[in-house]
Design an enzyme around this catalytic site. Structure first.
Site, PDB file in Angstrom:
ATOM      1  N   CYS A 191       0.779  -1.202   0.014  1.00  0.00           N
ATOM      2  CA  CYS A 191       0.036  -0.130  -0.026  1.00  0.00           C
ATOM      3  C   CYS A 191       0.758   1.315   0.003  1.00  0.00           C
ATOM      4  O   CYS A 191       0.594   2.187  -0.738  1.00  0.00           O
ATOM      5  CB  CYS A 191      -0.935   0.039   1.383  1.00  0.00           C
ATOM      6  SG  CYS A 191      -0.168  -0.640   2.787  1.00  0.00           S
ATOM      7  N   GLN A 241       2.307   5.420   8.923  1.00  0.00           N
ATOM      8  CA  GLN A 241       1.059   4.364   8.382  1.00  0.00           C
ATOM      9  C   GLN A 241       0.345   3.969   9.504  1.00  0.00           C
ATOM     10  O   GLN A 241       0.372   3.739  10.680  1.00  0.00           O
ATOM     11  CB  GLN A 241       1.896   3.193   8.158  1.00  0.00           C
ATOM     12  CG  GLN A 241       2.756   3.396   6.961  1.00  0.00           C
ATOM     13  CD  GLN A 241       3.653   2.138   6.278  1.00  0.00           C
ATOM     14  OE1 GLN A 241       4.880   2.121   6.149  1.00  0.00           O
ATOM     15  NE2 GLN A 241       2.903   1.197   6.262  1.00  0.00           N
ATOM     16  N   ARG A 299       4.604   3.057  12.240  1.00  0.00           N
ATOM     17  CA  ARG A 299       3.200   3.193  12.580  1.00  0.00           C
ATOM     18  C   ARG A 299       2.693   4.295  13.423  1.00  0.00           C
ATOM     19  O   ARG A 299       3.391   4.337  14.328  1.00  0.00           O
ATOM     20  CB  ARG A 299       2.932   1.744  13.185  1.00  0.00           C
ATOM     21  CG  ARG A 299       1.296   1.419  13.386  1.00  0.00           C
ATOM     22  CD  ARG A 299       0.651   0.964  12.018  1.00  0.00           C
ATOM     23  NE  ARG A 299       1.080  -0.362  11.558  1.00  0.00           N
ATOM     24  CZ  ARG A 299       0.981  -0.778  10.326  1.00  0.00           C
ATOM     25  NH1 ARG A 299       0.592   0.068   9.460  1.00  0.00           N
ATOM     26  NH2 ARG A 299       1.469  -2.099  10.170  1.00  0.00           N
ATOM     27  N   HIS A 319      -2.183   6.486   5.076  1.00  0.00           N
ATOM     28  CA  HIS A 319      -0.807   6.274   5.252  1.00  0.00           C
ATOM     29  C   HIS A 319      -0.672   7.762   4.653  1.00  0.00           C
ATOM     30  O   HIS A 319      -0.756   7.947   3.686  1.00  0.00           O
ATOM     31  CB  HIS A 319      -0.341   5.048   4.528  1.00  0.00           C
ATOM     32  CG  HIS A 319      -0.159   3.756   4.987  1.00  0.00           C
ATOM     33  ND1 HIS A 319      -0.972   3.390   6.215  1.00  0.00           N
ATOM     34  CD2 HIS A 319       0.120   2.688   4.277  1.00  0.00           C
ATOM     35  CE1 HIS A 319      -0.990   1.966   6.480  1.00  0.00           C
ATOM     36  NE2 HIS A 319      -0.192   1.546   5.204  1.00  0.00           N
TER      37      HIS A 319
HETATM   38  N1  HSE Z   1       1.941  -3.546   4.874  1.00  0.00           N
HETATM   39  C1  HSE Z   1       1.220  -2.424   4.965  1.00  0.00           C
HETATM   40  C2  HSE Z   1       1.230  -1.989   6.756  1.00  0.00           C
HETATM   41  C3  HSE Z   1      -0.167  -2.878   4.481  1.00  0.00           C
HETATM   42  O1  HSE Z   1       1.317  -2.693   7.515  1.00  0.00           O
HETATM   43  O2  HSE Z   1       0.721  -0.722   6.520  1.00  0.00           O
HETATM   44  C4  HSE Z   1      -0.507  -3.229   3.313  1.00  0.00           C
HETATM   45  O3  HSE Z   1       0.409  -3.104   2.417  1.00  0.00           O
END
Ligand code: HSE
Length: 358
Positions: free
Chosen positions: A124, A151, A256, A263
């Site tokens: 993504c 993210q 994150r 994101h």
């Molecule tokens: N790997 C991505 C995430 C989500 O953990 O934000 C999807 O690609």
């Protein structure tokens, strides 16, 4: 969750007209599935290879464990249908194509012309980065790119979204009495929040650590060389999507944060040569129908470049575009995108349409 968003988009776009879908489930075969145009479908067993191989196109939003369990078996049985997959398992195979058609329609068409049958949605963050900066890549201006990400919880899955809210609720619950008293100092509130985060009661089953009132500076597996798998994907998948002979180095740090489904990414872009800022802005803004250039000033930036502003939308706003202090060849930019739409469901939906049009 990606499957649910895919269904929403397919319904909204009228994609089911003329399709004869079969719906499968790994866990609820035999129960009632979705209703499409008034017709209710019973869910079939997603591990029934005979039922799967009877179909010309399979679209999977189930994840890599499922893909690994069925894809190669179907091919070994001689199934030559199209497999459109949201999972990462097949992305880097030589016989798969990464799909992001506003950016790489030629790569997709070349794959179809060569008879390739496996088409995978990309990571993504990578897809949203290329939707945002397509104009600069297409013009060949990018010498290298660093992406620092922010993210959303949804990247981890539905469980993670729930846990983010549960963490917020736990913090608010523990601090309620202090919050209700206007005389409480911010330091007292902070101490209470720190107690909540450290308490054994704090819900961290999905993330492993607090995300609310905090952040997590590692996403996906540890590759053992200092890089996370999410960071590795930016170069590997980004260049595979672009399909160009010369690889552009892409790297960064993936983090994150406590957003729900969008994101965000802060980019440092090294250009091959100095390009006037007006031209940069025009290239970014004109690249595709979804990218939207945001003026690099405070009010426009805080109003438009946030997960709160972008959630649920296909638009990919790009702002904070300026030459950096390091020199005129170094640009900054910032972008936000809904990771469940362009980051997941939308490329799959559009690939199905491409197959139907051919
Ligand atoms: N790997 C991505 C995430 C989500 O953990 O934000 C999807 O690609």
């Amino acid at each position: 969750m990606v499957g649910s968003v895919l269904m929403q988009r397919m319904r909204a776009c009228g994609d089911f007209a003329g399709l004869e879908p079969t719906f499968f489930s790994t866990s609820a075969a035999g129960s009632r599935g979705p209703t499409v145009d008034g017709h209710s479908f019973e869910l079939q067993d997603a591990h029934d290879l005979e039922a799967l191989e009877a179909l010309p196109v399979l679209v999977s939003c189930q994840g890599s464990v499922y893909t690994k369990a069925v894809h190669d078996k179907l091919r070994a049985r001689g199934w030559s249908g199209y497999f459109i997959d949201a999972a990462s398992a097949l992305r880097m195979r030589d016989d798969s194509v990464l799909i992001l058609d506003p950016v790489n329609r030629e790569v997709i068409d070349r794959g179809l012309d060569r008879g390739l049958k496996t088409f995978c949605g990309a990571n993504c963050t990578v897809s949203l980065m290329l939707m945002a900066l397509q104009g600069l890549f297409r013009a060949g201006h990018v010498e290298w790119l660093s992406s620092m990400t922010y993210q959303a919880a949804s990247g981890g899955g539905a469980r993670h979204m729930r846990e983010l809210i549960a963490q917020m609720a736990a913090i608010a619950g523990d601090a309620r009495d202090l919050l209700d008293d206007p005389a409480t100092s911010a330091l007292a509130l902070d101490a209470r929040v720190s107690e909540s985060l450290a308490s054994g009661e704090f819900p961290t089953e999905a993330f492993g650590v607090p995300l609310a009132a905090s952040l997590i500076p590692w996403i996906d597996a540890d590759l053992g060389d200092g890089q996370s798998r999410e960071e590795w994907k930016s170069h590997a998948e980004g260049n595979k999507i672009l399909g160009s002979a010369d690889e552009v180095p892409i790297d960064g740090v993936c983090v994150r944060v406590g957003a729900m489904r969008c994101h965000a990414q802060a980019f440092t872009i090294k250009l091959r040569q100095e390009v006037p800022l007006d031209e940069v802005r025009d290239l970014i803004a004109g690249a595709n129908d979804w990218v939207r250039l945001i003026e690099n000033e405070r009010e426009a930036s805080i109003a438009n470049l946030s997960p709160a502003a972008v959630g649920g939308s296909l638009e990919v706003p790009v702002g904070r575009v300026r030459a950096m202090r390091m020199g005129p060849q170094y640009l900054s930019a910032f972008s936000v995108g809904d990771q469940l739409l362009w980051g997941a469901a939308e490329p799959l939906r559009r690939m199905l349409q491409i197959l139907r049009e051919r």
